[in-house]
Write a protein that holds these residues in place. Structure first.
Motif, PDB file in Angstrom:
ATOM      1  N   ALA A 138      39.999  29.898  42.081  1.00 46.42           N
ATOM      2  CA  ALA A 138      41.112  30.420  42.885  1.00 46.42           C
ATOM      3  C   ALA A 138      42.225  30.940  41.994  1.00 46.42           C
ATOM      4  CB  ALA A 138      41.631  29.326  43.810  1.00 46.42           C
ATOM      5  N   VAL A 139      42.895  31.970  42.501  1.00 47.89           N
ATOM      6  CA  VAL A 139      43.974  32.631  41.759  1.00 47.89           C
ATOM      7  C   VAL A 139      45.310  32.221  42.377  1.00 47.89           C
ATOM      8  CG1 VAL A 139      44.958  34.879  41.106  1.00 47.89           C
ATOM      9  CG2 VAL A 139      42.467  34.608  41.271  1.00 47.89           C
ATOM     10  N   ARG A 140      46.221  31.720  41.578  1.00 44.21           N
ATOM     11  CA  ARG A 140      47.564  31.380  42.041  1.00 44.21           C
ATOM     12  C   ARG A 140      48.515  32.541  41.841  1.00 44.21           C
ATOM     13  NH1 ARG A 140      47.215  25.245  39.923  1.00 44.21           N
ATOM     14  NH2 ARG A 140      47.437  24.227  41.940  1.00 44.21           N
ATOM     15  N   PRO A 141      49.606  32.667  42.618  1.00 45.38           N
ATOM     16  CA  PRO A 141      49.944  31.779  43.718  1.00 45.38           C
ATOM     17  C   PRO A 141      49.198  32.117  45.006  1.00 45.38           C
ATOM     18  CG  PRO A 141      51.680  33.419  43.439  1.00 45.38           C
ATOM     19  CD  PRO A 141      50.683  33.654  42.352  1.00 45.38           C
ATOM     20  N   LEU A 142      49.017  31.068  45.812  1.00 49.88           N
ATOM     21  CA  LEU A 142      48.436  31.206  47.151  1.00 49.88           C
ATOM     22  C   LEU A 142      49.454  30.686  48.157  1.00 49.88           C
ATOM     23  CD1 LEU A 142      44.842  29.659  46.782  1.00 49.88           C
ATOM     24  CD2 LEU A 142      45.389  32.090  46.970  1.00 49.88           C
ATOM     25  N   TYR A 143      49.193  30.937  49.421  1.00 49.84           N
ATOM     26  CA  TYR A 143      49.944  30.313  50.502  1.00 49.84           C
ATOM     27  C   TYR A 143      50.023  28.811  50.203  1.00 49.84           C
ATOM     28  CZ  TYR A 143      50.900  28.723  55.271  1.00 49.84           C
ATOM     29  OH  TYR A 143      51.440  28.139  56.377  1.00 49.84           O
ATOM     30  N   ASP A 166      40.777  36.464  34.027  1.00 56.47           N
ATOM     31  CA  ASP A 166      39.846  35.484  33.430  1.00 56.47           C
ATOM     32  C   ASP A 166      38.841  34.936  34.436  1.00 56.47           C
ATOM     33  OD1 ASP A 166      41.185  35.719  31.061  1.00 56.47           O
ATOM     34  OD2 ASP A 166      42.596  34.096  31.558  1.00 56.47           O
ATOM     35  N   ILE A 167      38.595  35.666  35.491  1.00 54.90           N
ATOM     36  CA  ILE A 167      37.687  35.186  36.539  1.00 54.90           C
ATOM     37  C   ILE A 167      36.290  34.948  35.962  1.00 54.90           C
ATOM     38  CG2 ILE A 167      36.562  35.781  38.734  1.00 54.90           C
ATOM     39  CD1 ILE A 167      39.528  35.256  39.090  1.00 54.90           C
ATOM     40  N   ALA A 168      35.817  35.932  35.208  1.00 56.55           N
ATOM     41  CA  ALA A 168      34.438  35.847  34.707  1.00 56.55           C
ATOM     42  C   ALA A 168      34.226  34.564  33.923  1.00 56.55           C
ATOM     43  CB  ALA A 168      34.116  37.072  33.857  1.00 56.55           C
ATOM     44  N   SER A 169      35.201  34.182  33.083  1.00 58.40           N
ATOM     45  CA  SER A 169      34.990  32.984  32.253  1.00 58.40           C
ATOM     46  C   SER A 169      35.159  31.691  33.051  1.00 58.40           C
ATOM     47  CB  SER A 169      35.912  33.007  31.029  1.00 58.40           C
ATOM     48  OG  SER A 169      37.231  33.180  31.434  1.00 58.40           O
ATOM     49  N   ALA A 170      35.762  31.764  34.247  1.00 59.43           N
ATOM     50  CA  ALA A 170      35.917  30.554  35.075  1.00 59.43           C
ATOM     51  C   ALA A 170      34.680  30.286  35.941  1.00 59.43           C
ATOM     52  CB  ALA A 170      37.150  30.684  35.964  1.00 59.43           C
ATOM     53  N   ILE A 171      33.795  31.280  36.024  1.00 59.97           N
ATOM     54  CA  ILE A 171      32.622  31.131  36.893  1.00 59.97           C
ATOM     55  C   ILE A 171      31.578  30.223  36.236  1.00 59.97           C
ATOM     56  CG2 ILE A 171      30.650  32.393  37.903  1.00 59.97           C
ATOM     57  CD1 ILE A 171      32.579  34.712  38.411  1.00 59.97           C
ATOM     58  N   THR A 187      55.596  35.631  45.762  1.00 60.05           N
ATOM     59  CA  THR A 187      56.121  36.464  44.671  1.00 60.05           C
ATOM     60  C   THR A 187      55.770  37.939  44.838  1.00 60.05           C
ATOM     61  OG1 THR A 187      54.143  35.815  43.465  1.00 60.05           O
ATOM     62  CG2 THR A 187      56.162  34.620  42.950  1.00 60.05           C
ATOM     63  N   LEU A 188      54.841  38.224  45.760  1.00 60.65           N
ATOM     64  CA  LEU A 188      54.484  39.587  46.140  1.00 60.65           C
ATOM     65  C   LEU A 188      53.910  40.417  45.001  1.00 60.65           C
ATOM     66  CD1 LEU A 188      57.414  39.956  48.621  1.00 60.65           C
ATOM     67  CD2 LEU A 188      55.013  39.754  49.205  1.00 60.65           C
ATOM     68  N   GLY A 189      53.334  39.713  44.010  1.00 60.81           N
ATOM     69  CA  GLY A 189      52.583  40.410  42.974  1.00 60.81           C
ATOM     70  C   GLY A 189      51.253  40.868  43.557  1.00 60.81           C
ATOM     71  N   LEU A 190      50.640  41.841  42.886  1.00 54.93           N
ATOM     72  CA  LEU A 190      49.381  42.390  43.393  1.00 54.93           C
ATOM     73  C   LEU A 190      48.224  42.000  42.490  1.00 54.93           C
ATOM     74  CD1 LEU A 190      50.649  45.973  44.298  1.00 54.93           C
ATOM     75  CD2 LEU A 190      50.452  43.986  45.797  1.00 54.93           C
ATOM     76  N   VAL A 191      47.090  41.748  43.102  1.00 61.32           N
ATOM     77  CA  VAL A 191      45.860  41.473  42.355  1.00 61.32           C
ATOM     78  C   VAL A 191      44.901  42.630  42.642  1.00 61.32           C
ATOM     79  CG1 VAL A 191      43.945  39.856  42.033  1.00 61.32           C
ATOM     80  CG2 VAL A 191      46.219  38.985  42.624  1.00 61.32           C
ATOM     81  N   ASP A 192      44.267  43.133  41.605  1.00 59.93           N
ATOM     82  CA  ASP A 192      43.325  44.240  41.746  1.00 59.93           C
ATOM     83  C   ASP A 192      41.999  43.676  42.294  1.00 59.93           C
ATOM     84  OD1 ASP A 192      41.418  46.245  41.361  1.00 59.93           O
ATOM     85  OD2 ASP A 192      42.377  46.975  39.522  1.00 59.93           O
ATOM     86  N   ILE A 193      41.771  43.873  43.583  1.00 60.61           N
ATOM     87  CA  ILE A 193      40.600  43.280  44.244  1.00 60.61           C
ATOM     88  C   ILE A 193      39.302  43.774  43.610  1.00 60.61           C
ATOM     89  CG2 ILE A 193      39.329  43.096  46.434  1.00 60.61           C
ATOM     90  CD1 ILE A 193      42.079  43.435  47.870  1.00 60.61           C
ATOM     91  N   ALA A 194      39.197  45.080  43.402  1.00 61.00           N
ATOM     92  CA  ALA A 194      37.954  45.645  42.865  1.00 61.00           C
ATOM     93  C   ALA A 194      37.666  45.088  41.472  1.00 61.00           C
ATOM     94  CB  ALA A 194      38.028  47.170  42.835  1.00 61.00           C
ATOM     95  N   ALA A 195      38.729  44.859  40.689  1.00 64.25           N
ATOM     96  CA  ALA A 195      38.530  44.322  39.338  1.00 64.25           C
ATOM     97  C   ALA A 195      38.007  42.897  39.403  1.00 64.25           C
ATOM     98  CB  ALA A 195      39.834  44.388  38.543  1.00 64.25           C
TER      99      ALA A 195
END
Ligand SMILES: *Cc1c(COP(=O)(O)O)cnc(C)c1O
Length: 416
Positions: A138-143, A166-171, A187-195
């Motif tokens: 999981a990626v922080r921050p979340l609800y 670092d998703i790949a290395s956490a799998i 915080t309204l930051g954006l995460v690149d979904i496709a990446a």
């Protein structure tokens, strides 16, 4: 009378109505989003000679043939989307099915499974991961409560927190799911979904799309397997109905329906009616609130009492992601007033805006995440995610921009 699998409401339709309905509403329909929002889930209403979808409040259903009832029950227990008889309210409800059909059409998925709340929806997804390995990245921050549900191990889920890069290395070999929220809360930051999907390989990605709504972002198009909503927020939009929904394919929908059937986190048909009723105006509400939010964000960014404005439109990623991921920055913004005392002063000084949790309603809501929505999150995690005490999250509503601005300006300008 048997149903065609996948055409749940066909039970009540004749052949001509069936043809009309399937012409009107296929998941991969060619309409613009606004048109889909108006017509999705309205299958067969003309044939019933009604305009508003009927609300079916039955808890049980007549079973004329006991033998047939057995095989129908087996179908439901296997997680089918449809069978010849709803049997029991916890198994299937046609009013809920209309809402699910509308969400699937908007998100561009084959299925959607509705739950009693956003948290009931997330809980069902987490339970469903257990037979697929059970490890979650999981990626922080979340609800705040999502973070708590994962971190507390309340459902026994094994979670690794990872940065989007670092998703790949956490799998791990038993990783069943990757969870992220974009825009992030608060915080309204954006995460690149496709990446993230690119790094996930065969692992399913869940995007909590509550903030963006399908009006601004359709994660399934970018490869997400599950799109989760707290329908309590923008989808309902009127602050009077609670619900959650997961838009996904058949592979996830089946176990989610099985879990809903066995654990009972069902959406009440009346709530489903209200949520569905709000969908035709969803695009208009989101676009109107967004236009106001963009203007307010600009003005706040020039206000001397405001240290920072966090707004997706100001995020350095936004211009890159705008092409494929988001069609607009939305109507949530977070301001940094520098201290808990100043944040508290602001939320108690606004008069038109309301100090309350939740978001996406027709009226403007303000809250201090560190003391309310994210109070349940570990303080060290809050600090690590940049959720400081001076932040105020603002969910812009449908009021006129000048009235809101006057309210914020007086709340910021008052003698402190
Ligand atoms: C509110 C919310 C939830 C939880 O939904 P409920 O309907 O309150 O259970 C989950 N995710 C996000 C982003 C939310 O805003």
């Amino acid at each position: 009378m048997r149903l065609t699998r996948g055409n749940v409401l066909i039970l009540w339709l004749n052949a001509r109505q069936k043809a009309e309905a399937s012409r009107l509403l296929m998941t991969d329909q060619p309409f613009h989003l606004r048109t889909t929002a108006v017509h999705a889930g309205r299958r067969g209403l003309r044939g019933l000679v009604v305009h508003a979808p009927p609300i079916d409040l039955s808890t049980t259903y007549p079973l004329p043939d006991p033998h047939e009832a057995e095989s129908i029950l087996d179908d439901w227990a296997a997680g089918s989307r449809s069978a010849a008889n709803p049997i029991y309210v916890r198994v299937f409800n046609p009013t809920v099915a209309r809402f699910e059909e509308a969400i699937a059409a908007l998100e561009g998925t084959t299925d959607a499974v509705a739950f009693a709340s956003g948290m009931a929806a997330l809980s069902a997804v987490l339970l469903a991961t257990r037979e697929r390995g059970g490890h979650v990245v999981a990626v922080r921050p979340l609800y705040g409560t999502s973070d708590h549900l994962l971190d507390s191990k309340l459902l026994g889920v094994d979670v690794s927190w990872a940065h989007p890069h670092d998703i790949a290395s956490a799998i791990k070999t038993d990783t069943a799911l990757i969870i992220l929220e974009t825009p992030q809360n608060p915080t309204l930051g954006l995460v690149d979904i496709a990446a993230v999907v690119g790094q996930a390989g065969m692992v399913s990605v869940l995007v909590d799309n509550t903030f963006a709504t399908p009006v601004l972002q359709r994660p399934a198009r970018l490869g997400a397997s599950l799109v989760l909503h707290s329908a309590t927020k923008f989808i309902g939009g009127h602050g009077d109905a609670v619900g959650g929904v997961v838009a996904c394919g058949e592979d996830w929908a089946r176990p989610l329906r099985q879990i809903r059937f066995a654990t009972g986190g069902i959406l009440h048909p009346f709530a489903a009616y209200l949520l569905h009723r709000s969908i035709p105006t969803l695009p208009l509400r989101v676009e109107a609130a967004q236009a106001t939010a963009a203007e307010i964000a600009n003005r706040l960014s020039r206000h001397p009492a405001v240290l920072r404005v966090l707004y997706p439109g100001f995020d350095s990623c936004f211009s890159d992601l705008r092409r494929n991921q988001m069609t607009g920055p939305g109507s949530l913004l977070t301001i940094d007033l520098g201290s808990a005392a100043l944040a508290r002063h602001f939320v108690t000084s606004v008069e038109l805006a309301l100090h309350a949790v939740s978001l996406g309603t027709f009226d403007t809501l303000v809250e201090v995440p560190s003391s309310l929505t994210h109070r349940i999150v570990d303080p060290a995690v809050l600090a690590g995610s940049g959720i400081s005490d001076g932040l105020v999250r603002i969910s812009i509503g449908l009021e006129a921009v000048e009235d809101l601005w006057s309210d914020f300006d007086q709340a910021l300008a008052e003698d402190r």
